[in-house]
Design a protein around this motif. Sequence first.
Motif, PDB file in Angstrom:
ATOM      1  N   GLY A 171      61.643  31.282  73.377  1.00 24.97           N
ATOM      2  CA  GLY A 171      60.726  30.301  72.782  1.00 24.97           C
ATOM      3  C   GLY A 171      61.124  29.929  71.368  1.00 24.97           C
ATOM      4  O   GLY A 171      62.279  30.111  70.962  1.00 24.97           O
ATOM      5  N   GLY A 172      60.144  29.434  70.633  1.00 28.29           N
ATOM      6  CA  GLY A 172      60.388  28.860  69.318  1.00 28.29           C
ATOM      7  C   GLY A 172      60.987  29.827  68.304  1.00 28.29           C
ATOM      8  O   GLY A 172      61.760  29.419  67.431  1.00 28.29           O
ATOM      9  N   LEU A 173      60.647  31.114  68.404  1.00 30.16           N
ATOM     10  CA  LEU A 173      61.200  32.107  67.471  1.00 30.16           C
ATOM     11  C   LEU A 173      62.729  32.058  67.464  1.00 30.16           C
ATOM     12  O   LEU A 173      63.364  32.157  66.402  1.00 30.16           O
ATOM     13  CB  LEU A 173      60.698  33.514  67.852  1.00 30.16           C
ATOM     14  CG  LEU A 173      61.370  34.699  67.154  1.00 30.16           C
ATOM     15  CD1 LEU A 173      61.183  34.644  65.639  1.00 30.16           C
ATOM     16  CD2 LEU A 173      60.814  36.023  67.687  1.00 30.16           C
ATOM     17  N   SER A 209      57.451  23.448  78.613  1.00 33.64           N
ATOM     18  CA  SER A 209      56.609  24.489  78.035  1.00 33.64           C
ATOM     19  C   SER A 209      56.758  25.828  78.742  1.00 33.64           C
ATOM     20  O   SER A 209      57.075  25.878  79.922  1.00 33.64           O
ATOM     21  CB  SER A 209      55.149  24.043  78.162  1.00 33.64           C
ATOM     22  OG  SER A 209      54.301  24.957  77.546  1.00 33.64           O
ATOM     23  N   ARG A 210      56.502  26.897  77.977  1.00 28.13           N
ATOM     24  CA  ARG A 210      56.216  28.163  78.638  1.00 28.13           C
ATOM     25  C   ARG A 210      54.894  27.935  79.351  1.00 28.13           C
ATOM     26  O   ARG A 210      53.962  27.366  78.770  1.00 28.13           O
ATOM     27  CB  ARG A 210      56.047  29.276  77.601  1.00 28.13           C
ATOM     28  CG  ARG A 210      57.333  29.689  76.949  1.00 28.13           C
ATOM     29  CD  ARG A 210      57.135  30.890  76.036  1.00 28.13           C
ATOM     30  NE  ARG A 210      56.244  30.603  74.933  1.00 28.13           N
ATOM     31  CZ  ARG A 210      55.099  31.218  74.687  1.00 28.13           C
ATOM     32  NH1 ARG A 210      54.687  32.210  75.461  1.00 28.13           N
ATOM     33  NH2 ARG A 210      54.354  30.908  73.657  1.00 28.13           N
ATOM     34  N   LEU A 211      54.789  28.348  80.601  1.00 25.16           N
ATOM     35  CA  LEU A 211      53.558  28.110  81.351  1.00 25.16           C
ATOM     36  C   LEU A 211      52.609  29.287  81.146  1.00 25.16           C
ATOM     37  O   LEU A 211      52.539  30.194  81.965  1.00 25.16           O
ATOM     38  CB  LEU A 211      53.878  27.878  82.829  1.00 25.16           C
ATOM     39  CG  LEU A 211      54.783  26.661  83.095  1.00 25.16           C
ATOM     40  CD1 LEU A 211      55.163  26.572  84.565  1.00 25.16           C
ATOM     41  CD2 LEU A 211      54.117  25.369  82.638  1.00 25.16           C
ATOM     42  N   GLN A 255      47.882  29.514  76.620  1.00 27.34           N
ATOM     43  CA  GLN A 255      47.880  28.861  75.308  1.00 27.34           C
ATOM     44  C   GLN A 255      48.263  27.383  75.360  1.00 27.34           C
ATOM     45  O   GLN A 255      47.813  26.582  74.552  1.00 27.34           O
ATOM     46  CB  GLN A 255      48.879  29.625  74.408  1.00 27.34           C
ATOM     47  CG  GLN A 255      49.166  28.978  73.080  1.00 27.34           C
ATOM     48  CD  GLN A 255      50.495  29.447  72.472  1.00 27.34           C
ATOM     49  OE1 GLN A 255      50.994  30.500  72.817  1.00 27.34           O
ATOM     50  NE2 GLN A 255      51.032  28.672  71.561  1.00 27.34           N
ATOM     51  N   LYS A 256      49.130  27.032  76.299  1.00 24.04           N
ATOM     52  CA  LYS A 256      49.740  25.710  76.256  1.00 24.04           C
ATOM     53  C   LYS A 256      48.896  24.592  76.876  1.00 24.04           C
ATOM     54  O   LYS A 256      49.346  23.457  76.983  1.00 24.04           O
ATOM     55  CB  LYS A 256      51.123  25.752  76.931  1.00 24.04           C
ATOM     56  CG  LYS A 256      52.083  26.731  76.257  1.00 24.04           C
ATOM     57  CD  LYS A 256      52.474  26.295  74.847  1.00 24.04           C
ATOM     58  CE  LYS A 256      53.447  27.258  74.202  1.00 24.04           C
ATOM     59  NZ  LYS A 256      53.862  26.832  72.856  1.00 24.04           N
ATOM     60  N   GLY A 257      47.681  24.955  77.340  1.00 22.29           N
ATOM     61  CA  GLY A 257      46.774  23.907  77.808  1.00 22.29           C
ATOM     62  C   GLY A 257      47.047  23.390  79.207  1.00 22.29           C
ATOM     63  O   GLY A 257      46.653  22.276  79.546  1.00 22.29           O
ATOM     64  N   LEU A 295      60.445  24.122  88.008  1.00 23.33           N
ATOM     65  CA  LEU A 295      60.176  25.481  87.525  1.00 23.33           C
ATOM     66  C   LEU A 295      61.479  26.121  87.072  1.00 23.33           C
ATOM     67  O   LEU A 295      62.451  26.134  87.812  1.00 23.33           O
ATOM     68  CB  LEU A 295      59.532  26.319  88.629  1.00 23.33           C
ATOM     69  CG  LEU A 295      58.166  25.808  89.111  1.00 23.33           C
ATOM     70  CD1 LEU A 295      57.668  26.621  90.294  1.00 23.33           C
ATOM     71  CD2 LEU A 295      57.147  25.867  87.971  1.00 23.33           C
ATOM     72  N   GLY A 296      61.485  26.634  85.857  1.00 22.63           N
ATOM     73  CA  GLY A 296      62.693  27.275  85.351  1.00 22.63           C
ATOM     74  C   GLY A 296      62.870  26.996  83.879  1.00 22.63           C
ATOM     75  O   GLY A 296      62.029  26.329  83.254  1.00 22.63           O
ATOM     76  N   TYR A 297      63.950  27.531  83.328  1.00 26.23           N
ATOM     77  CA  TYR A 297      64.261  27.300  81.914  1.00 26.23           C
ATOM     78  C   TYR A 297      65.601  26.589  81.874  1.00 26.23           C
ATOM     79  O   TYR A 297      66.591  27.103  82.383  1.00 26.23           O
ATOM     80  CB  TYR A 297      64.337  28.639  81.167  1.00 26.23           C
ATOM     81  CG  TYR A 297      64.412  28.471  79.663  1.00 26.23           C
ATOM     82  CD1 TYR A 297      63.279  28.558  78.865  1.00 26.23           C
ATOM     83  CD2 TYR A 297      65.634  28.197  79.050  1.00 26.23           C
ATOM     84  CE1 TYR A 297      63.332  28.385  77.494  1.00 26.23           C
ATOM     85  CE2 TYR A 297      65.696  28.013  77.667  1.00 26.23           C
ATOM     86  CZ  TYR A 297      64.544  28.110  76.905  1.00 26.23           C
ATOM     87  OH  TYR A 297      64.623  27.932  75.550  1.00 26.23           O
TER      88      TYR A 297
END
Length: 489
Positions: free
Chosen positions: A22-24, A314-316, A319-321, A368-370
């Motif tokens: 993620g963003g980190l 997004s990460r599912l 938090q992500k709505g 689905l996936g990264y």
Amino acid sequence: MKKLPKRILFVSSESRPFASTGGLADVAEALPNELNQMGVKIDRIMPLYRKVHEGQKRGGYELQRSTHTLQIPMGSETIQTEIYFTELHGTLTYFVNCEEFFDRTELYALPNREYSDNFNRFLFFQKAVVALIDALGQPYEVLHLNDWQTGMIPLLLEKGIYGTGRGGHEKTLYTIHNLAYQGLYPATNLYKTNLPGNFISQYPDLEYYGQLNLMKAGIAGATRVNTVSPTYAEEIRTEKFGCGLEGVLSNLAHPVIGIVNGVDTKAWNPETDPALPANYRLKSLSGKERCKQALVEEAGLTYKKETPLFVMISRLVDQKGITVIGQAMEQLMGLPLQFILLGSGQEIYHKWIQDWNQRWPEKFKGILGYDSELSHRMEAGADFFFMPSEFEPCGLNQLYSLRYGTIPVVNPTGGLKDTVTDVRQNPAHGTGLLMNSYTPEALLNCIQEGISLFHHKQQFRQVRQRGMAQDVTWTRTAQEYLDLYRDLI
Ligand code: ADP
């Protein structure tokens, strides 16, 4: 003029291009690189995951083994670690090796469960960091720590249980990237820390209602604390967003400050991005339309120039709505638009997306996936980007969207509030659409507004170009961190 720290160590559990979730990882890559370019000497350290090994060719780096072999006590056991390193884009990165802990498919969790020994894994990492600082013999003046996986380091340094080092004289900056992940573990694990004493009550910085809380230890133990946007810095001092730590955060000697992340403009530049079928720039957006056509076709949908394309990457996770989208989906799919979503995370959301793929094959495509490259093509090909997050410490995708001329549709919380301006409230400066509440109705209202904006071609282009002209570079962010480091010493 305050003096510059001589050497800084950036400690994080992930960094691009080595391993990321993620963003980190984006911050861990860009900030040290930018600072080194500015002449600040900053190294990086992270675990040697399997992905770091696998990514060597693709990432353009080669791992080398250092001469340092460290013995790390973990309770009554001792585990040996070798330190590897590589130099990439001007930054030296150290890697802590331990096959037992880090040679795994993922960084923290499989889709349906977290690794059960995460406390041991990241305690080991933090001890190795402290031990390496000692072994290097060249002291760092500032340690820049990030999130719970590094939260115990101030305490480990203070207790100086790994040789003399600088005896805990390093100054520490602790950055909160997401307060929702705290590293909370049963107090029965205390013996593995090898800290003197047997009772958690001896460690009030670490103790949280009888458990070990690594996030709290970082906040309470570091010299200074910051987070990734001014609004989030305010929010986390309230009960609604403080995740139980609002008291600790409100009572710090130096208030938490917020520094908005930047964009790595080498990786995210529509003029040069090699992942795109066509490049484009602020003054000439025709390439963007080609990116849209290619993306729609890649997703298996039918390209129609006059149909606005919404995307989400997004990460599912809650938090992500995704729930708000789920509640709006029926009505959303009744509107004249197309929607492409890329993500992975909680199983329940994977099921929803598979279901949506079946129900609306003409208008919706969920992948689905990264997929990093696809995420670039999506930022470029889209007209609008969804970020209806319940909370968002900073958020990066809205910044990438602005840069790629894709209009963000956001719930104005945390960094989303600090970086996106509503076109309705501020027609002369607006860059996006802000939901007026965290509800499906507010999201649908923004979407309808977005569709109408899409058909007012001149206004639409102006909003896009305004976003593309916004300064979201790391230079500004790095300067703010540099001022903080200076303050620390
Ligand atoms: P968070 O750190 O909470 O996940 P951010 O918006 O700060 O959210 O950063 C998310 C980063 O991870 C962005 O660079 C985003 O593009 C990337 N990302 C998230 N999910 C995916 C995915 N499925 N495929 C590719 N990139 C992703």
